[in-house]
Design a protein around this motif. Structure first.
Motif, short mmCIF file in Angstrom:
data_model
loop_
_atom_site.label_atom_id
_atom_site.label_comp_id
_atom_site.label_asym_id
_atom_site.label_seq_id
_atom_site.Cartn_x
_atom_site.Cartn_y
_atom_site.Cartn_z
N LEU A 1 84.80 21.33 8.60
CA LEU A 1 84.71 20.81 7.22
C LEU A 1 83.35 20.18 6.98
O LEU A 1 82.71 20.41 5.94
CB LEU A 1 85.81 19.77 6.98
N PRO B 1 84.84 25.90 5.35
CA PRO B 1 86.24 25.63 5.02
C PRO B 1 87.22 26.67 5.55
O PRO B 1 88.35 26.33 5.91
CB PRO B 1 86.25 25.60 3.48
N LEU C 1 90.29 25.73 7.86
CA LEU C 1 91.66 26.07 7.49
C LEU C 1 92.39 26.73 8.67
O LEU C 1 93.55 26.42 8.96
CB LEU C 1 91.66 27.00 6.28
N ASN D 1 94.92 18.12 5.29
CA ASN D 1 93.66 18.85 5.22
C ASN D 1 93.84 20.28 4.75
O ASN D 1 93.01 20.80 3.99
CB ASN D 1 92.97 18.81 6.59
N ILE E 1 91.99 21.72 1.39
CA ILE E 1 91.14 22.91 1.41
C ILE E 1 91.65 23.95 0.41
O ILE E 1 90.87 24.54 -0.34
CB ILE E 1 91.08 23.50 2.84
N LYS F 1 89.78 25.48 -2.89
CA LYS F 1 89.59 26.93 -3.04
C LYS F 1 90.21 27.45 -4.33
O LYS F 1 90.12 28.65 -4.63
CB LYS F 1 90.18 27.66 -1.84
#
Length: 365
Positions: free
Chosen positions: A83, A88, A92, A111, A115, A119
């Motif tokens: 991150l 990202p 992920l 988290n 993310i 997105k």
């Protein structure tokens, strides 16, 4: 000086105090003394990560993952490193691996949700993502609280309340379940009805702790601080180490005009001894230290709270105040600016915005 264990412990303490170079040095010494000291290796990697040396952190943690592919701590730290390094998609994947290994890992789920939101995924899809994860870990109090918080934001109050009650059954000690429930009742303008329900529960003689905690949280939300204190004191008469009551009472005491900070410290330490990883309790202990003028100790606690709940900007705001009090003014401005970029609302946001402008003016920014 030849004990790897003690160098590891000192590295841990330096990391908690945000002395990242010192933490790296001590962890490195520990590894020289005992090359297979995994906790020291992880502390070294986390020190590099917290120092925001993201390229190095990624390299170190990827190497560690190759050696221990299913270690949740390594994968979680690697996700944070990705991150920070603006990767990202890799982050992920790392957090998703954590959840496959440990479905009830709430920080990883937080988290993943963040993310996906960044997105562009729709809110209802993110809520469904959390629901699906709860199916894999139905007794994860942290995941249930995350869903309750999201549903409250979406004004799905009834289900959110049901979730807080379920959390109270699973983990009566979890502080946030009571405060969130009180906040929902407040938004529904049903605090009187809620108080009546809790009084009925008291009269029945069952679940007295839950009843007193519920009453305390509602009185606190209504600004009736002295009434709230009395409820938490009743809880502590029944169970002296009941962490939510000790925590909430300690917090209220810090807000008194002439606070008994010695007693507040005792209560906050009691709460943390019972629930050492609860971010709200850690934050309370940090605030007691801050009010006592112990900015270094406050900074260490607030840092841990931010690590445990990166989605809560209020903890980052508190960290910024401790950094500023400790003379680290540039770092304080950076932390506060970052806290205010997050969407999560918090009661002190207005104060934080004013404070940031003041600090920036003083520093010529």
């Amino acid at each position: 000086p030849r004990s790897s264990k003690y160098h590891t412990t000192l590295a841990f303490l330096h990391l908690r105090s945000q002395k990242f170079e010192d933490a790296k040095n001590e962890a490195a010494i520990a590894l020289q003394l005992q090359p297979r000291n995994f906790p020291a290796a992880l502390l070294f990697a986390r020190s590099v990560l917290m120092a925001k040396e993201y390229d190095n952190a990624v390299k170190i943690l990827e190497d560690m993952r190759a050696k221990v592919p299913n270690n949740v701590e390594v994968l979680g730290s690697l996700g944070l490193a990705y991150l920070g390094n603006k990767q990202p998609d890799n982050a992920l994947k790392a957090f998703s691996e954590v959840l496959s290994l440990q479905p009830g890992n709430t920080p990883a789920l937080v988290n993943v949700a963040r993310i996906e939101q960044q997105k562009g995924k729709k809110k209802e899809d993110i809520v469904q993502l959390v629901r699906d994860q709860i199916k894999a870990a139905p007794d994860s109090a942290g995941n249930l609280m995350l869903l309750a918080t999201m549903l409250m934001t979406e004004k799905q109050y009834d289900e959110a309340l049901q979730l807080t009650r379920r959390v109270q059954e699973l983990q009566p000690q979890m502080t946030a379940s009571y405060t969130l429930g009180a906040e929902i009742y407040k938004r529904l303008d049903k605090t009187d009805e809620a108080i009546n329900e809790y009084n009925k529960l008291l009269a029945s003689g069952s679940n007295k702790l839950q009843a007193y905690m519920g009453l305390g949280a509602i009185h606190e939300q209504r600004g009736e601080r002295e009434l709230a204190k009395k409820q938490y004191q009743e809880v502590l008469k029944i169970s002296p180490d009941f962490a939510p009551a000790a925590n909430n009472l300690a917090w209220l005491m810090t807000e008194d005009e002439q606070p008994d900070l010695g007693e507040a410290l005792r209560l906050a330490l009691t709460a943390k001894q019972v629930l050492p990883e609860d971010a709200h309790i850690i934050d309370t202990l940090g605030m007691v230290h801050y009010k006592r003028g112990s900015f270094g100790l406050a900074r260490a606690e607030f840092t841990q709270a931010v690590e445990n709940r990166p989605d809560m900007p209020v903890f980052q705001y508190h960290l910024a105040t401790a950094l500023y009090g400790d003379g680290q003014k540039e770092e304080a401005i950076t932390e506060l600016r970052e806290a205010l970029t997050k969407e999560q609302p918090f009661a002190e946001r207005g104060e934080a915005e004013i404070l940031l402008k003041k600090w920036q003016a003083e520093s010529g920014q």
